[in-house]
Structure formats: structure tokens, C-alpha cells
Design an enzyme around this catalytic site. Structure first.
Site, mmCIF file in Angstrom:
data_model
loop_
_atom_site.group_PDB
_atom_site.id
_atom_site.type_symbol
_atom_site.label_atom_id
_atom_site.label_comp_id
_atom_site.label_asym_id
_atom_site.label_seq_id
_atom_site.Cartn_x
_atom_site.Cartn_y
_atom_site.Cartn_z
ATOM 1 N N LYS A 172 0.831 -1.197 0.000
ATOM 2 C CA LYS A 172 0.000 0.000 0.000
ATOM 3 C C LYS A 172 0.871 1.254 0.000
ATOM 4 O O LYS A 172 1.877 1.330 0.690
ATOM 5 C CB LYS A 172 -0.905 -0.012 1.233
ATOM 6 C CG LYS A 172 -1.927 1.110 1.257
ATOM 7 C CD LYS A 172 -2.940 0.874 2.365
ATOM 8 C CE LYS A 172 -3.924 2.030 2.455
ATOM 9 N NZ LYS A 172 -4.678 2.268 1.208
ATOM 10 N N CYS A 213 -1.054 9.739 -8.510
ATOM 11 C CA CYS A 213 -2.354 9.586 -7.861
ATOM 12 C C CYS A 213 -3.261 10.767 -8.174
ATOM 13 O O CYS A 213 -2.921 11.914 -7.894
ATOM 14 C CB CYS A 213 -2.184 9.463 -6.353
ATOM 15 S SG CYS A 213 -3.748 9.255 -5.511
#
Length: 302
Positions: free
Chosen positions: A45, A131
Site C-alpha cells: 500500500k 495519484c
């Protein structure tokens, strides 16, 4: 015997299957379902310097053939990842992992990269400059050639392990961004991240996501990812990890033909937690049917 091995820089993988960052946590929960050591590697993650709660709820919006997320880099921070998550993962996964890092400044990227570079079970570092969910974060870096180069150079100065830059598809020319990363010293590239998207609730007439927009992943984006991997592989000399909508063994072959040395599987993990295991088990039979004896031989063969 079909040879499924592949190589990312100096990291040799038993097979090209890697769960994508953000869809597999730190592996502990998935280890209850199957032996994670059948995987090529795991991209953990995404991690920032400080702990993050992430974006406001709701963070998920469904879409046909995909899902839109606006999680916003929720994570416990780099120190907890180094001192807790990675040691725990090392107890159950006995191969090098991919450490995914992100940041809101060059200094934050450098800090995270330097810290995680020292961890023994980290094989390579994946730098997320793409992102689309955090205001002023990855998107600001990932859409600009000079900023991508700046982050790449800065991170390379403080690391000894291979650096793979994770690219955003939300650009007009993915090739120029990829070349900038390569010229700045990147050891490899990961692509693509999610596509910027949104949904509107027709009853309330308001966007479903609190953040209005988020990143679309899932089968819907596979053809876009395939096209970009193909373009980038033709333009650079460094390895490419392909991702975006992969959900079956045939997708893996197609992505490797386009130029990927390995693949990451993301949204499909959320639908079927056993998908990576299933694909690994199906690959040898598929390769045999297609006359492939060594999987790495087909990289970029399209």
C-alpha cells in the site's frame, strides 16, 4: 516445463504476477486465503511520510466494468510501515517486495525513499507521481516532464535499490513523461495508474464522491493501459511493469506482448481475492496452448 520467470532490474521473479499497490494492503489479510509465496512479488500500500486518514467519505463509486476510488492515500505513515508492516510481511512472504511511496513535495519523496531503501525485504521502490485523488499531490508531479525528472533525480541520489516511477495516464503524451523519467535515471516504469473519472447521483444531482472526482480502475481501462504500455516500451530501454484492468491470464499475455516485463493486478483483487493465485495457476496451460516455452521471450513481441 513452462518457464514463467521474469526480471525487473536485478530482481528475478518466479512469475510476473504482482498485486498492485492499494488493492492488497500489506498482505497479512490475504495470507489467510492462500500462500502468498506463489506470487512474483507484492506492491505494498502506498506510503507517505506522515499518517493520512485520506479523503472524506464516500470514497467509492461503482461504474460498469470498473470502480472509481477517491481514497486519498490513506496509510499509517512511513515509520509504521518500516517498523511494523514490512517486518510482519517478511514473516509470511519470503521474497523481496515493492515499496510504493508518494509525497506532496520533493523532500517528502526523498525522505520516504531514503528510509525504505534500508529495509532488507524491499527489492525495489515504486515512486507514485500519479495519484489523481489528492489535491496538490501526485497529479501535480505526474503530468509535468520537468517535475517527474526532478523527483526521479532526487530519489535516485538517496537510494541504492532500483527506482520505478509509476506514471499517470491523465496526460496528453505518456511517452514524453516516460522518457523524462528514464533520462533522469529511473531504473524502470510502472503504468498505468487510474484514469480521472466521476459519477453523479441523478436523484440528488450531486457527485457521488465527496472529492467529486476519483480514479477509475478495472476492466474498462485495460485497452488504454495496453496502448500506453505498448507506446512506452517502444520508446524506452528500461523495464516496464504493466497494470490497468488485468483480470485473467489472457490479459497477462497481452500486456507482456505489449512490452511489460511484469504485471500488477489491482481492482480484480477486490472482486476476487484469489485472482492472482488463479492466474498463476492458469498461465502454464495457456502458455502451452500458445506455444510459449519461456514467458520472458514474449516481452514486447507484438
Amino acid at each position: 516445463m513452462i518457464d514463467l520467470t521474469t526480471t525487473l532490474s536485478n530482481l528475478k521473479l518466479d512469475n510476473p504476477i504482482i498485486p498492485a499497490s492499494g488493492t492488497f494492503g500489506y498482505g497479512v489479510e490475504m495470507a489467510e486465503l492462500y500462500d502468498l509465496n506463489i506470487l512474483g512479488s507484492i506492491s505494498i500500500k502506498g506510503t507517505t511520510q506522515n499518517a493520512r486518514y485520506g479523503n472524506d467519505l464516500p470514497r467509492i463509486a461503482e461504474s460498469s466494468s470498473g470502480v472509481i476510488n477517491s481514497v486519498g492515500l490513506q496509510n499509517p505513515g512511513i515509520e509504521k510501515v518500516i517498523n511494523y508492516e514490512l517486518p510482519n510481511l517478511a514473516k509470511i512472504f519470503h521474497k523481496p517486495v515493492i515499496a510504493n511511496i508518494s509525497g506532496f513535495s520533493v523532500e517528502e519523496y526523498v525522505y520516504c525513499a531514503e528510509r525504505v531503501d534500508k529495509i532488507s525485504n524491499v527489492g525495489l521502490i515504486e515512486v507514485n507521481v500519479s495519484c489523481p485523488n489528492v489535491h496538490g499531490g501526485g497529479l501535480a508531479f505526474g503530468v509535468d516532464c520537468e517535475k517527474v525528472a526532478e523527483v526521479t533525480k532526487a530519489v535516485k541520489k538517496v537510494t541504492t535499490k532500483p527506482i520505478y516511477i509509476k506514471l499517470s495516464p491523465n496526460v496528453t503524451d505518456i511517452v514524453s513523461i516516460a522518457k523524462s523519467a528514464e533520462q533522469a535515471g529511473a531504473d524502470g516504469l510502472s503504468l498505468i495508474n487510474t484514469l480521472l473519472a466521476m459519477r453523479i447521483d441523478i436523484k440528488t444531482r450531486k457527485p457521488i464522491l465527496a472529492n467529486v472526482m476519483g480514479g477509475l480502475s478495472g476492466a474498462a481501462i485495460f485497452p488504454v493501459a495496453l496502448r500506453m504500455v505498448y507506446q512506452v516500451h517502444k520508446a524506452v530501454k528500461i523495464p516496464v511493469i504493466g497494470m490497468g484492468g488485468i483480470s485473467k491470464a489472457e490479459d497477462v499475455i497481452e500486456m507482456m506482448l505489449a512490452g511489460a516485463s511484469a504485471v500488477q493486478i489491482g481492482a480484480a483483487n477486490l472482486i476476487d481475492p484469489l485472482i492472482c493465485k488463479s492466474i498463476i495457476e492458469k498461465l502454464p496451460e495457456l502458455c502451452e496452448r500458445l506455444g510459449i516455452k519461456k514467458l520472458s521471450d514474449i516481452i514486447g513481441a507484438a
